[in-house]
Design an enzyme around this catalytic site. Sequence first.
Site, short mmCIF file in Angstrom:
data_model
loop_
_atom_site.label_atom_id
_atom_site.label_comp_id
_atom_site.label_asym_id
_atom_site.label_seq_id
_atom_site.Cartn_x
_atom_site.Cartn_y
_atom_site.Cartn_z
CE LYS A 8 43.54 41.75 37.54
NZ LYS A 8 43.69 40.74 36.45
NE ARG A 122 44.30 31.11 38.54
CZ ARG A 122 43.99 32.49 38.57
NH1 ARG A 122 44.69 33.35 39.34
NH2 ARG A 122 42.94 32.74 37.66
#
Length: 186
Positions: A8, A122
């Site tokens: 997103k 990440r």
Amino acid sequence: MGPPGAGKGTQARFIADHFGIPAISTGDIFRANVSEGTPLGVEAKRYMDAGEYVPDEITNRMVRNRIDEPDAAHGFLLDGYPRTVAQVEELDGMINFTGHQLDAVLCLVVDKDEVVKRLLQRAQTEGRADDTEDVIRRRQEVYLEQTSPLIEVYKERGLLVEVDGLGDVDEVTKRIFDALDVVPES
Ligand code: B4P
């Protein structure tokens, strides 16, 4: 919309740039408050670190203030908001008041295990406290329980645009622009 790690935030930047509007990410605003140690950040951190949603009342107030800023007067993209039925109702009220309307609700469709992989990756580069495997699994459950029902709500309103979020970032961006019928500038 999309589960944690769907991309997103990654895609929001490209869309917002294209339209010259701000991308308003509730997650980013919370994280900025956490790193500045504001009272909002201290409160939000308790929930975020556990993979839970920050209470609606806090989140709604924050979004209401943000879309009141001058740069959002001609439009904005919301990244990660609304995430609950109560937030949908609140957003309806907000935009009714400001005279805006929703043009589209974009949902990135991804595979559960693929997003766990992305988020663990990440974790190594950004070290976010909510990117551990246990917390990621909890965030997925919360998404399923509280956010996935919103897909039906926006489908019924004829606003839902579903896009496959798997593949290279550029490929996904292209799919989004195609689905929104947008011709990107070269
Ligand atoms: P968010 O910041 O929205 O976190 P997210 O769902 O993990 O991020 P996103 O889907 O944007 O993933 P990204 O593009 O970064 O929320 C964090 C927390 O804030 C929530 O858990 C909650 O506690 C709180 N919160 C936020 N909004 C709230 C609300 N409305 N109500 C209550 N609480 C709220 O991508 C993830 C990774 O994948 C990145 O490393 C990226 O580089 C990589 N990636 C992206 N696209 C890829 C691709 N196509 N291929 C490979 N890797 C890709």
